[in-house]
Design a protein around this motif. Structure first.
Motif, PDB file in Angstrom:
ATOM      1  N   LEU A 127     -18.885 -20.276 -18.886  1.00 37.51           N
ATOM      2  CA  LEU A 127     -18.258 -20.549 -17.595  1.00 37.51           C
ATOM      3  C   LEU A 127     -17.315 -19.414 -17.202  1.00 37.51           C
ATOM      4  O   LEU A 127     -17.330 -18.943 -16.062  1.00 37.51           O
ATOM      5  N   LYS A 128     -16.493 -18.961 -18.144  1.00 36.66           N
ATOM      6  CA  LYS A 128     -15.542 -17.873 -17.861  1.00 36.66           C
ATOM      7  C   LYS A 128     -16.283 -16.608 -17.449  1.00 36.66           C
ATOM      8  O   LYS A 128     -15.862 -15.895 -16.535  1.00 36.66           O
ATOM      9  N   MET A 129     -17.392 -16.339 -18.125  1.00 39.49           N
ATOM     10  CA  MET A 129     -18.166 -15.146 -17.806  1.00 39.49           C
ATOM     11  C   MET A 129     -18.691 -15.218 -16.377  1.00 39.49           C
ATOM     12  O   MET A 129     -18.632 -14.249 -15.618  1.00 39.49           O
ATOM     13  N   ARG A 130     -19.224 -16.390 -15.996  1.00 40.60           N
ATOM     14  CA  ARG A 130     -19.732 -16.550 -14.639  1.00 40.60           C
ATOM     15  C   ARG A 130     -18.612 -16.467 -13.601  1.00 40.60           C
ATOM     16  O   ARG A 130     -18.811 -15.955 -12.500  1.00 40.60           O
ATOM     17  N   MET A 131     -17.445 -16.977 -13.950  1.00 40.16           N
ATOM     18  CA  MET A 131     -16.317 -16.915 -13.016  1.00 40.16           C
ATOM     19  C   MET A 131     -15.868 -15.482 -12.747  1.00 40.16           C
ATOM     20  O   MET A 131     -15.273 -15.195 -11.709  1.00 40.16           O
ATOM     21  N   ASN A 132     -16.172 -14.581 -13.675  1.00 38.87           N
ATOM     22  CA  ASN A 132     -15.774 -13.177 -13.530  1.00 38.87           C
ATOM     23  C   ASN A 132     -16.810 -12.334 -12.804  1.00 38.87           C
ATOM     24  O   ASN A 132     -16.633 -11.118 -12.660  1.00 38.87           O
ATOM     25  N   ASP A 133     -17.899 -12.945 -12.344  1.00 41.71           N
ATOM     26  CA  ASP A 133     -18.896 -12.201 -11.569  1.00 41.71           C
ATOM     27  C   ASP A 133     -18.227 -11.571 -10.351  1.00 41.71           C
ATOM     28  O   ASP A 133     -17.372 -12.194  -9.698  1.00 41.71           O
ATOM     29  N   ALA A 134     -18.636 -10.354 -10.060  1.00 41.49           N
ATOM     30  CA  ALA A 134     -17.986  -9.594  -8.990  1.00 41.49           C
ATOM     31  C   ALA A 134     -18.064 -10.303  -7.632  1.00 41.49           C
ATOM     32  O   ALA A 134     -17.123 -10.262  -6.842  1.00 41.49           O
ATOM     33  N   ASP A 135     -19.188 -10.976  -7.357  1.00 39.89           N
ATOM     34  CA  ASP A 135     -19.341 -11.609  -6.046  1.00 39.89           C
ATOM     35  C   ASP A 135     -18.463 -12.845  -5.870  1.00 39.89           C
ATOM     36  O   ASP A 135     -18.316 -13.361  -4.762  1.00 39.89           O
ATOM     37  N   LEU A 136     -17.864 -13.338  -6.963  1.00 38.24           N
ATOM     38  CA  LEU A 136     -16.983 -14.504  -6.859  1.00 38.24           C
ATOM     39  C   LEU A 136     -15.507 -14.116  -6.745  1.00 38.24           C
ATOM     40  O   LEU A 136     -14.666 -14.973  -6.455  1.00 38.24           O
ATOM     41  N   GLN A 137     -15.193 -12.841  -6.966  1.00 35.84           N
ATOM     42  CA  GLN A 137     -13.794 -12.433  -7.014  1.00 35.84           C
ATOM     43  C   GLN A 137     -13.007 -12.687  -5.725  1.00 35.84           C
ATOM     44  O   GLN A 137     -11.835 -13.024  -5.779  1.00 35.84           O
ATOM     45  N   PRO A 138     -13.619 -12.541  -4.542  1.00 35.60           N
ATOM     46  CA  PRO A 138     -12.833 -12.790  -3.327  1.00 35.60           C
ATOM     47  C   PRO A 138     -12.501 -14.272  -3.102  1.00 35.60           C
ATOM     48  O   PRO A 138     -11.669 -14.589  -2.246  1.00 35.60           O
ATOM     49  N   LEU A 139     -13.140 -15.183  -3.841  1.00 37.05           N
ATOM     50  CA  LEU A 139     -12.960 -16.615  -3.612  1.00 37.05           C
ATOM     51  C   LEU A 139     -11.689 -17.138  -4.274  1.00 37.05           C
ATOM     52  O   LEU A 139     -11.122 -16.505  -5.161  1.00 37.05           O
ATOM     53  N   THR A 140     -11.262 -18.320  -3.851  1.00 38.10           N
ATOM     54  CA  THR A 140     -10.121 -18.967  -4.484  1.00 38.10           C
ATOM     55  C   THR A 140     -10.537 -19.477  -5.866  1.00 38.10           C
ATOM     56  O   THR A 140     -11.730 -19.562  -6.178  1.00 38.10           O
ATOM     57  N   LEU A 141      -9.544 -19.859  -6.686  1.00 38.11           N
ATOM     58  CA  LEU A 141      -9.851 -20.301  -8.050  1.00 38.11           C
ATOM     59  C   LEU A 141     -10.774 -21.508  -8.086  1.00 38.11           C
ATOM     60  O   LEU A 141     -11.753 -21.548  -8.840  1.00 38.11           O
ATOM     61  N   HIS A 142     -10.488 -22.514  -7.268  1.00 40.77           N
ATOM     62  CA  HIS A 142     -11.335 -23.711  -7.332  1.00 40.77           C
ATOM     63  C   HIS A 142     -12.749 -23.415  -6.836  1.00 40.77           C
ATOM     64  O   HIS A 142     -13.727 -23.988  -7.325  1.00 40.77           O
ATOM     65  N   GLN A 143     -12.883 -22.465  -5.870  1.00 39.55           N
ATOM     66  CA  GLN A 143     -14.209 -22.072  -5.412  1.00 39.55           C
ATOM     67  C   GLN A 143     -14.970 -21.327  -6.506  1.00 39.55           C
ATOM     68  O   GLN A 143     -16.176 -21.524  -6.687  1.00 39.55           O
ATOM     69  N   ARG A 144     -14.248 -20.489  -7.256  1.00 35.95           N
ATOM     70  CA  ARG A 144     -14.899 -19.746  -8.343  1.00 35.95           C
ATOM     71  C   ARG A 144     -15.397 -20.693  -9.437  1.00 35.95           C
ATOM     72  O   ARG A 144     -16.508 -20.527  -9.956  1.00 35.95           O
TER      73      ARG A 144
END
Length: 498
Positions: A10-27
């Motif tokens: 899960l942590k690895m997927r949360m660090n995907d570059a395309d998710l970085q602009p999103l808020t934490l709960h969105q990530r």
């Protein structure tokens, strides 16, 4: 990979570059959704409690709660009071089969890759064409770019504020698909005075670009599979627009007097439309002679055809007076005139126009209303005032002098530093210089070497149809200062002679 929940995954997927602009709960929500869709989490798997997951991720419990709420709304998980949160069991047979690897997605072969899968035949053709690329920054020697750093932004901003004040909320509503009347009147007046056209405001259709005008012509005047005649060499953007409408482009050669009307008359393709750039042929710079202009109009009336006249940069004529447009000498009203403000003002304005024969106005306006409705009203009303108060003609005169000076700079630089490599034509106007490579030089290789020096060389050969293709470049210079031109030509010379 295990089908159970894994925190590190899960942590690895949360660090995907395309998710970085999103808020934490969105990530968190997007990462969990991806794990479910990819089959990394099986249907029925229990997710960690919100408090436990929040502690593991170092975030607040509310953040995880918001992520779970969204997943539940999207029907990816089910939440059972007192029991926990689970990946939904009934995601569907197809999704579960793919997620668990029991069914493979179909593979696609041929010229189209996965990005074009599922398209119509027309869609695949458009996808495979690669579209048309516009240069989005000032760079030597991109074509079609005017000087924008000298644009009178202060005047423009003042007129826009005035238009907003005078028209108020009216400019926030939908506009007339044909275009705002003040702008149509200003364009008609300008064409009559400066281009020798015979046109009224009722014949003007305001659009976003010349390409939109070309696409409308192909849609309304030619059926799928029928032919449109084009200059050879010719404008690639027109070719792409016609082909996107499933029309066939038939080349007609160009010489020093413009399109060869003898070849036009010899054509047996059944085409009823011809696309021309008579005031400054693209890319050779040839000016269509008066005899051929008249012959062109006779061909149109004899064949019940249409002349599509692209007058793309006729304002920038440096030697003598510019010739009148074909529309102005067409006594039979068979000419559709195209113009744009992208070359005279700035590309980001996205305002072009057509001057149409009266019988075509309604059909083209209806088609435009389907395509994109209308051009933003505030820009139209600002431009109308810019023209009515004389700022447009003043700006064009200033740019005409500036570009004439820059034309001399680039011609001198080519003669001094690229002698023996290319021969440059001296066009009577326009924003670019055609250059023909000497024997022994490869267009592709020169483009590759120039790129290593940071110089863009638009090739000439791509603008030719058939096997006979002239090797060379089309160098845009209007957006570059004299120093930038000299520096770029020197860099180009060094890269080619090494």
């Amino acid at each position: 990979m295990t089908r159970q929940f894994e925190l590190e995954t899960l942590k690895m997927r949360m660090n995907d570059a395309d998710l970085q602009p999103l808020t934490l709960h969105q990530r968190i929500q997007r990462a969990l959704r991806t794990l479910i869709l990819d089959g990394a989490l099986d249907p029925g798997v229990k997710l960690p409690a919100t408090r436990a997951l929040a502690r593991s991720l170092g975030v607040s419990r509310d953040t995880v709660e918001n992520a779970y709420v969204q997943l539940q709304r999207d029907e990816f998980i089910v939440r059972c009071g007192g029991s926990g949160s689970y990946v939904l069991e009934t995601l569907g047979t197809e999704l579960r089969g793919i997620a668990q690897g029991r069914r493979k997605l179909p593979s696609y072969s041929g010229a189209i890759d996965a990005a074009g899968a599922g398209l119509s035949q027309r869609g695949r053709m458009i996808f495979e064409s690669g579209g048309v690329t516009d240069q989005q920054s000032i760079r030597a020697f991109a074509t079609g770019l005017p000087e924008t750093r000298n644009f009178p932004t202060g005047v423009w901003e003042r007129l826009q504020r005035k238009a907003l004040k005078d028209y108020r909320s009216h400019v926030l509503l939908h506009g007339d698909p044909q275009g705002a009347e003040p702008l149509r009147k200003a364009i008609a007046t300008y064409l009559s005075l400066e281009r020798g056209a015979k046109v009224s405001a009722s014949q003007i259709l305001v659009l976003s670009s010349t390409r939109q005008a070309l696409f409308l012509c192909a849609q309304l005047l030619v059926d799928a599979g029928e032919s449109i005649l084009m200059e050879n060499p010719g404008y690639l953007g027109a070719k792409r627009a016609f082909e996107a409408a499933e029309a066939k482009t038939v080349p007609v050669d160009v010489d020093a007097q413009g399109i060869r009307t003898d070849q036009l008359r010899a054509d047996r393709s059944g085409a009823n439309c011809v696309f021309v750039t008579p005031s400054h042929q693209y890319p050779t710079g040839a000016i269509l002679s008066l005899e051929r202009r008249l012959d062109l109009t006779h061909w149109a009336v004899e064949n019940g055809g249409w002349i599509i006249e692209d007058d793309y940069d006729s304002e920038f004529h440096y030697e003598g007076l510019p010739t009148a447009c074909v529309q102005g000498v067409d006594q039979h009203h068979r000419t559709i005139y195209l113009g744009t403000f992208s070359k005279t003002l700035y590309p980001g304005l996205r305002i072009g126009y057509m001057a149409l024969p009266e019988e075509l106005v309604s059909a083209f306006t209806y088609a435009r209303s389907i395509m994109d409705g209308h051009t933003p009203q505030i820009l139209q009303l600002t431009l109308a005032r810019f023209m009515d108060e004389g700022h447009y003609t003043s700006h064009v005169r200033a740019m005409r002098k500036l570009y004439a000076d820059r034309r001399e700079v680039i011609l001198d630089a080519i003669a001094n530093h690229l002698d023996g490599i290319v021969t440059a034509l001296r066009p009577a106007g326009g924003l670019q210089i055609p250059c023909f490579l000497a024997s022994g030089w490869s267009e592709l290789e020169t483009i590759r070497r120039a790129a290593t020096a940071g110089v863009l060389l638009p090739g000439l050969s791509r603008l030719y149809a058939g096997k006979e293709k002239q090797q060379g470049w089309l160098l845009g210079y209007a957006s570059l200062t004299s120093h930038e031109i000299e520096s770029a030509i020197l860099s180009l010379s060094d890269s080619l002679r090494r």
